[in-house]
Design an enzyme around this catalytic site. Structure first.
Site, PDB file in Angstrom:
ATOM      1  N   ASP A 288      88.251  76.912  55.135  1.00  0.00           N
ATOM      2  CA  ASP A 288      89.354  77.827  55.439  1.00  0.00           C
ATOM      3  C   ASP A 288      88.917  78.738  56.580  1.00  0.00           C
ATOM      4  O   ASP A 288      87.804  78.602  57.098  1.00  0.00           O
ATOM      5  CB  ASP A 288      89.781  78.618  54.191  1.00  0.00           C
ATOM      6  CG  ASP A 288      91.296  78.847  54.176  1.00  0.00           C
ATOM      7  OD1 ASP A 288      91.816  79.445  55.132  1.00  0.00           O
ATOM      8  OD2 ASP A 288      91.959  78.407  53.219  1.00  0.00           O
TER       9      ASP A 288
ATOM     10  N   HIS B  77      94.553  77.444  59.104  1.00  0.00           N
ATOM     11  CA  HIS B  77      93.411  77.871  58.285  1.00  0.00           C
ATOM     12  C   HIS B  77      92.112  77.255  58.814  1.00  0.00           C
ATOM     13  O   HIS B  77      91.294  76.749  58.035  1.00  0.00           O
ATOM     14  CB  HIS B  77      93.637  77.485  56.817  1.00  0.00           C
ATOM     15  CG  HIS B  77      94.679  78.346  56.133  1.00  0.00           C
ATOM     16  ND1 HIS B  77      94.484  79.693  55.898  1.00  0.00           N
ATOM     17  CD2 HIS B  77      95.918  78.056  55.662  1.00  0.00           C
ATOM     18  CE1 HIS B  77      95.565  80.187  55.288  1.00  0.00           C
ATOM     19  NE2 HIS B  77      96.455  79.224  55.145  1.00  0.00           N
TER      20      HIS B  77
ATOM     21  N   GLU C  99     100.827  76.745  56.024  1.00  0.00           N
ATOM     22  CA  GLU C  99     100.715  78.022  56.733  1.00  0.00           C
ATOM     23  C   GLU C  99     100.104  77.867  58.122  1.00  0.00           C
ATOM     24  O   GLU C  99      99.101  78.508  58.439  1.00  0.00           O
ATOM     25  CB  GLU C  99      99.885  79.007  55.883  1.00  0.00           C
ATOM     26  CG  GLU C  99     100.530  79.297  54.549  1.00  0.00           C
ATOM     27  CD  GLU C  99      99.737  80.279  53.677  1.00  0.00           C
ATOM     28  OE1 GLU C  99     100.386  81.073  52.976  1.00  0.00           O
ATOM     29  OE2 GLU C  99      98.503  80.236  53.692  1.00  0.00           O
TER      30      GLU C  99
HETATM   31  C1  ACM Z   1      98.716  77.978  49.682  1.00  0.00           C
HETATM   32  O1  ACM Z   1      98.719  78.745  48.700  1.00  0.00           O
HETATM   33  N1  ACM Z   1      98.746  78.478  50.910  1.00  0.00           N
HETATM   34  C2  ACM Z   1      98.711  76.555  49.526  1.00  0.00           C
END
Ligand code: ACM
Length: 784
Positions: free
Chosen positions: A206, A280, A343
């Site tokens: 991440d 991420h 995201e």
């Molecule tokens: C997530 O909680 N962004 C998959």
């Protein structure tokens, strides 16, 4: 209980107690079918474990049980694999059968007074039977040293036929935000397996850290596994944000990953690695800036959230990702690889001439389609290697007939359930992980009494109530709903103990969601089994939460000006004990039998007690009682945060909290741009000389102190005269807080009191949210 009495009771139970008791049948997840029979099977040194000849796998999977049994009981179970051998006393027999009804993970567990017979078609079924057998035994079976002699090592006679509701039963752990060592990962897997989960989703990469060694790209761990420091407290805790100044990092070597994978396999748990893309990805970019659109430099993230620097869809980026996944594929068993996909902001792609050209070349309409191109290109490559892609529900966004993920891609539905249901209707396999039910980083109890967590509120009962398959989903789509998973994000979980606290017992509720047939799922029955779960977790050294036992207090202002306190606990068979003198309540404190009245500000502390033992954590409240208690109150401008609030919450005796996200503050009321003005009717003229009001300061979220607070009084509710004015500095920043402002004045007799917190209007220049509409938010008002 004195040890001698304990021993006597134990003996009594073992000699006379051949029947069943309410201490029996406490298996979680609850088996599909269970028939209670008479009598008990007593384990002893004479008990023999029999395996079929030439079945090494069965022996291997039963060995840990035999070892654990010896560790906890001191008895050595004998083993034999000669057909027809006659045991001297009691027998535990493993019997492979072919029975399509049981499926690959089902089992039958028959317990009589002399024999335990386990039947299954596949090793996983035997493994799950053993997990049930553990849970039929007393919780002391999980001890690592021999238990008290009084423990009755017997199991109740019964006939269990069991198999899972879903084939995919997952628990996830984010090791990027905070890193957890191999020893903890193994313990996590032990607990998963004990509750019949079969999948561990390992969130390995991440923005805040890359955690898996990749030989071809050493900088991923040399650089990307470290961040220079970490945000302190919650995201909006301080303005400006505060950092701890401590370098943080960690990663798993490939040898360690192999070891964990092997360990998981021995417990019938498959590990799905997640390698996040295209968002991420700051830890990648910090190590290899050439994969970002701007070229960098980039830095491994030091705080949480979503970052605009993401992977750029250059060919070299795909080569890199394929190289990484190639190594990942040598470490994990498959068939799944998780590629994230959630995201991913499109800002850097919008600004990138390369991306804009690529979109033209590929005739893509927008950046969402570019994301679809990114994901589908990787998905195609993953599929070409014989593996299956999983992605978060965003992987269906931007899909077009020309560019889309393969039909074989599995969707993890996290933003609610709709994404998953839509995917299932499009014939994608779906794993449900909706945040509202299955995100175990949410608070599980009153946040003012809990350790720091992400925010939101998902108590045990809510998690338990989740049903992954809506009844109205067409059968063709239902078959694509392969299971569910709970996710454990670790932004705010720095230690292994905190992780365990958030995960247990909620993961046990999830276990029942994914294993137990719907018609057997039953909340009261689950709570009946909860104390046994806690005892097992005690024996296993797990730092679980006892929030289920928390005392919940309700304030009820009375017309006579007293504050009535009513208390409840979900554990109906327990009693509540409390104190009002500041002392820590014990099993001997005053017992709560009925609501009681407070006539002055009081600190109340309460615990849940069962059989003379404190079983819950102490809850503490400071309640406000003043001349405002039980009176009426009105706002001049209706607060909009939160929506539809009752003005009475400002005089309900309960102080507010700002813990969590801005929209989740509790017991406070806010207005945007306007003043917050509240008028109290004291019902009759009274002499007053002091008003207090809580003022929220959260400047990172444009919640500013008012520029002024004033108190005005009136006899008729129409004509007011100001008795006190205090100027404040709305530019004051720092830690998020509720500041209690005291306004004193010469005693005055009046019936109405008006308190106004004057809004500065716009956030002043030089502040974090400069130019935005400012909020004024206030908490409990007291009058003396
Ligand atoms: C997530 O909680 N962004 C998959």
């Amino acid at each position: 209980m004195p040890r001698i009495v304990c021993l006597w009771l134990g003996l009594l139970l073992s000699f006379s107690g051949f029947g069943q008791s309410d201490q029996d049948f406490l298996i979680i997840p609850k088996p599909a079918k269970m028939e209670v029979l008479d009598g008990r099977f007593m384990f002893s040194n004479e008990t023999t474990v029999r395996f079929p000849p030439d079945n090494a796998e069965l022996k291997t999977l039963a060995d840990p049980f035999i070892r654990q049994f010896q560790a906890a009981t001191g008895f050595s179970l004998r083993t034999e694999n000669r057909p027809g051998a006659t045991p001297t006393a009691t027998l535990l027999a493993f019997v492979p059968v072919s029975d399509a009804n049981l499926g690959d993970e089902g089992y039958r567990l028959d317990v009589t007074t002399t024999t335990i017979t386990i039947e299954a078609t596949k090793p996983a079924g035997f493994f799950y039977a053993i997990q049930s057998l553990y849970q039929l035994l007393p919780p002391e079976i999980f001890r690592s040293t021999p238990a008290d002699l009084s423990v009755n090592w017997s199991v109740p006679a019964c006939r269990i036929e069991d198999k899972p509701r879903y084939g995919y039963r997952g628990l996830h752990l984010d090791v990027a935000r905070h890193f957890f060592p191999v020893s903890f990962i193994k313990k996590y897997i032990d607990l998963l397996a004990l509750h019949k989960f079969n999948t561990f989703h390992w969130h390995l990469t991440d923005d805040q850290g890359w955690r898996i060694e990749i030989k071809k790209y050493p900088k991923l761990t040399q650089v990307g596994s470290r961040r220079k420091e970490t945000l302190i407290g919650h995201y909006y805790e301080s303005d400006p944000q505060q950092f701890d100044g401590q370098s943080y990092g960690g990663f798993y070597t490939q040898d360690e990953v192999r070891e964990v994978v092997r360990y998981a396999k021995s417990k019938y748990v498959t590990i799905i690695p997640e390698i996040e893309m295209p968002g991420h990805a700051l830890a990648i970019l910090a190590a290899y800036p050439e994969f970002g659109c701007s070229g960098g430099p980039y830095e491994t993230a030091t705080k949480w959230g979503i970052f605009t620097d993401v992977l750029c869809p250059y060919d070299r980026t795909f080569t890199f990702l394929q190289d990484v996944l190639t190594e990942v594929m040598t470490l994990f068993p498959g068939p799944y690889i998780h590629i994230g996909g959630d995201e991913c902001p499109k800002i850097s792609w919008k600004k990138s001439p390369f991306c804009q050209n690529l979109m033209k070349k590929l005739k893509l309409k927008n950046e969402n389609q570019l994301q679809s191109y990114f994901i589908s290109r990787i998905d195609k490559w993953v599929s070409s290697k014989g593996w299956k892609t999983i992605g978060w529900d965003e992987i269906l966004e931007g899909n077009s007939p020309a560019i889309r993920v393969s039909p074989g891609a599995t969707v993890m539905s996290w933003r609610g359930i709709e994404g998953g249901l839509k995917a299932a209707r499009q014939n994608h396999d779906v794993i449900m992980t909706p945040g509202n039910f299955l995100y175990l980083d949410h608070y599980q109890a009153d946040r003012s009494q809990e350790p720091l967590a992400f925010g939101r509120f998902t108590p045990l009962e809510k998690t338990y109530s989740y049903d992954p398959t809506p009844a109205d989903l067409p059968a063709t789509a239902q078959k694509h709903l392969i299971g569910a998973q709970a996710n454990v994000w670790t932004e705010y979980l720095k230690t292994a103990n905190q992780v365990e606290y958030m995960v247990w017992p909620r993961a046990a509720a999830v276990a029942e969601v994914v294993w137990t047939p719907l018609d057997q799922k039953n909340w009261p029955d689950f709570t009946r089994r909860l104390p046994a779960l806690f005892k097992r977790l005690d024996a296993l050294g797990v730092s679980y939460s006892r929030a289920y036992y928390d005392v919940v207090a309700e304030t009820r202002p009375q017309p006579d000006g007293t504050l009535q306190i009513a208390m409840t606990t979900q554990e109906e068979t327990a009693e509540i004990r409390y104190s009002t003198d500041g002392s820590t309540p014990t099993a001997q404190s005053v017992r709560y039998d009925r609501p009681f009245d407070l006539t002055k500000p009081t600190s109340v502390k309460a615990v849940t007690v069962k059989s003379g033992v404190v079983i819950g954590d102490v809850q503490v409240w400071d309640f406000a009682v003043s001349k405002a208690t039980g009176k009426s109150i009105q706002f001049a401008t209706i607060p909009t945060r939160p929506k539809n609030i009752d003005p009475a919450l400002l005089i309900d005796g309960r102080y507010g909290t700002t813990i969590g996200y801005l929209e989740e503050m509790q017991n406070v009321a806010g207005v945007k741009t306007a003043d917050l003005t509240a008028t109290l009717d004291l019902a009759e003229p009274q002499s007053i000389q002091l008003v207090t009001i809580g003022l929220v300061k959260a400047t990172a979220g444009a919640i500013l102190l008012p520029k002024q607070v004033d108190v005005a009084v009136s006899d008729d509710g129409r004509t007011f005269r100001t008795v006190k004015t205090v100027s404040m500095d709305p530019r004051e920043r720092g830690k998020k807080a509720i500041i209690r402002q005291t306004l004193t004045f010469e005693p005055v007799t009046c019936r109405y009191v008006r308190i106004s917190a004057r809004n500065v209007g716009k956030v002043p220049a030089g502040m974090t949210q400069a130019g935005k509409d400012a909020w004024v938010m206030v908490d409990e008002i007291t009058v003396e």
